[in-house]
Design an enzyme around this catalytic site. Sequence first.
Site, PDB file in Angstrom:
ATOM      1  N   GLU A 252      43.863  38.709  32.305  1.00 45.07           N
ATOM      2  CA  GLU A 252      42.698  39.566  32.095  1.00 45.07           C
ATOM      3  C   GLU A 252      41.753  39.372  33.469  1.00 45.07           C
ATOM      4  O   GLU A 252      40.707  40.251  33.651  1.00 45.07           O
ATOM      5  CB  GLU A 252      41.637  39.104  30.905  1.00 45.07           C
ATOM      6  CG  GLU A 252      40.601  39.872  30.470  1.00 45.07           C
ATOM      7  CD  GLU A 252      40.119  39.813  29.268  1.00 45.07           C
ATOM      8  OE1 GLU A 252      39.737  40.725  28.055  1.00 45.07           O
ATOM      9  OE2 GLU A 252      40.164  38.520  28.911  1.00 45.07           O
ATOM     10  N   HIS A 279      66.771  27.320  27.466  1.00 39.38           N
ATOM     11  CA  HIS A 279      67.839  27.806  26.943  1.00 39.38           C
ATOM     12  C   HIS A 279      67.964  29.276  26.966  1.00 39.38           C
ATOM     13  O   HIS A 279      68.810  29.647  26.132  1.00 39.38           O
ATOM     14  CB  HIS A 279      68.452  26.947  25.756  1.00 39.38           C
ATOM     15  CG  HIS A 279      68.933  25.577  25.715  1.00 39.38           C
ATOM     16  ND1 HIS A 279      70.259  25.231  26.185  1.00 39.38           N
ATOM     17  CD2 HIS A 279      67.963  24.465  25.998  1.00 39.38           C
ATOM     18  CE1 HIS A 279      70.167  23.996  26.161  1.00 39.38           C
ATOM     19  NE2 HIS A 279      68.988  23.470  26.154  1.00 39.38           N
ATOM     20  N   LYS A 395      38.573  49.017  23.455  1.00 43.59           N
ATOM     21  CA  LYS A 395      37.654  48.724  22.472  1.00 43.59           C
ATOM     22  C   LYS A 395      36.903  50.111  22.402  1.00 43.59           C
ATOM     23  O   LYS A 395      36.478  50.612  21.193  1.00 43.59           O
ATOM     24  CB  LYS A 395      36.655  47.783  22.852  1.00 43.59           C
ATOM     25  CG  LYS A 395      37.509  46.112  22.876  1.00 43.59           C
ATOM     26  CD  LYS A 395      36.309  45.366  23.500  1.00 43.59           C
ATOM     27  CE  LYS A 395      36.821  44.049  23.433  1.00 43.59           C
ATOM     28  NZ  LYS A 395      36.024  43.073  23.890  1.00 43.59           N
TER      29      LYS A 395
END
Length: 405
Positions: A252, A279, A395
């Site tokens: 961000e 792994h 938003k």
Amino acid sequence: MKNKLYFSAISKRAEEKAFDAIVEEQKSIGYYALPDQDIGPILEYCSSIPETIETIAVIGIGGSSLGAKAVYEFIKPVKELSRKLYFFESTDPININELLSKCDMNKTHFLVISKSGSTVETFSIYKYIYSLQQDPSFYTFITDPGSPLEKYALEIEASVLYLPDNVGGRFSVLSTVGLVPLALCGIDIKDLLTGAQMIKERFFDRGYVYDMLLEKAVYYAENHAQYSINCIFAYSETLKYFCQWYVQLWGESLGKHQRNSAFHVGLTPIGLIGPEDQHSFLQLIMEGTRDKSVTFIKIEDFHDDTTIPDITLPHLEMLDTLNNLPFSKLINMQCDSVIEALLDQNNIPLDTITIQSVTESNIGSLIFYYELLTSLVGELIDVNTYDQPGVEAGKIILKSKLQEL
């Protein structure tokens, strides 16, 4: 905390320029002052919460929860804490009800955290919980002065705490946002800030942290076009949520338009936990596209002597080399082996951070180290480290859609 770099930056002039910019930035960006704050008012507030409260629940998202969660999950396995701490971060109804099943509504204090005071996710969750517990004494609201949330809290006569000036959410873990829930659970917030203060002093007083951070930041900036992906590979389960915090902080803060051009830049953060990701994702680092740098974080002393038993298993005698080996030594041997394998590749930039032990001071140091590193890299790649227009755009669209319902 020790940091060893296996690469070197070129431009010493860029280091000085970045340092001067960060020194100047302290006048306007609030997080730099947090290690020096007076925590007396926070501790006084925490002492006012009744002893009958057994659980603390944070209702918040992103910077309102990730930092505190990172510290809590780091300390919880090694310290007997006075209260449990849960985080309501998602609008996933299954997650909400699963968390609520762990909370006695008459023994839980809710911290509702929103800097703006109008975060959609936070208040959708709050409204649901409020329908179950409407006594305002069970709530504390943390927000900016003058926000809609402050006005609401005062209206219902609930407790209100405030964020310091000019502290963005993802840099707020060492403010009331993180310190209040952590202190309420018995985490030593004074020690947490002491660790952060140590890094701050050794950077701004040009101690060893100064050279370490600047060389790393300049290298990332000089090579961000080629090595655009930065991986933390942490060899401890206690650091899993620190990795999540780092992903928000790095992504961000650094994924932006440059201030003085139209170019899009950024460094993509990836959080990995050893040995399980050894792994899986390690294969991509080892033989995939050379676009990744790697920081290994290891714990020197786990203060845990749990040992692999001296047992021989039929047909598996070759594994007797594990017998009597402490798990703490095994996990660090695994880490060191991966580092050695990557060093043999020559063109994978990597460094190691060694934390002495699992303490509040050490996680405080690590947090402030990464905050400083983020600020330095942001300055060097010419972005505004402290805004988030890409997040705000989503938003705005969501609020528009809600108005249309």
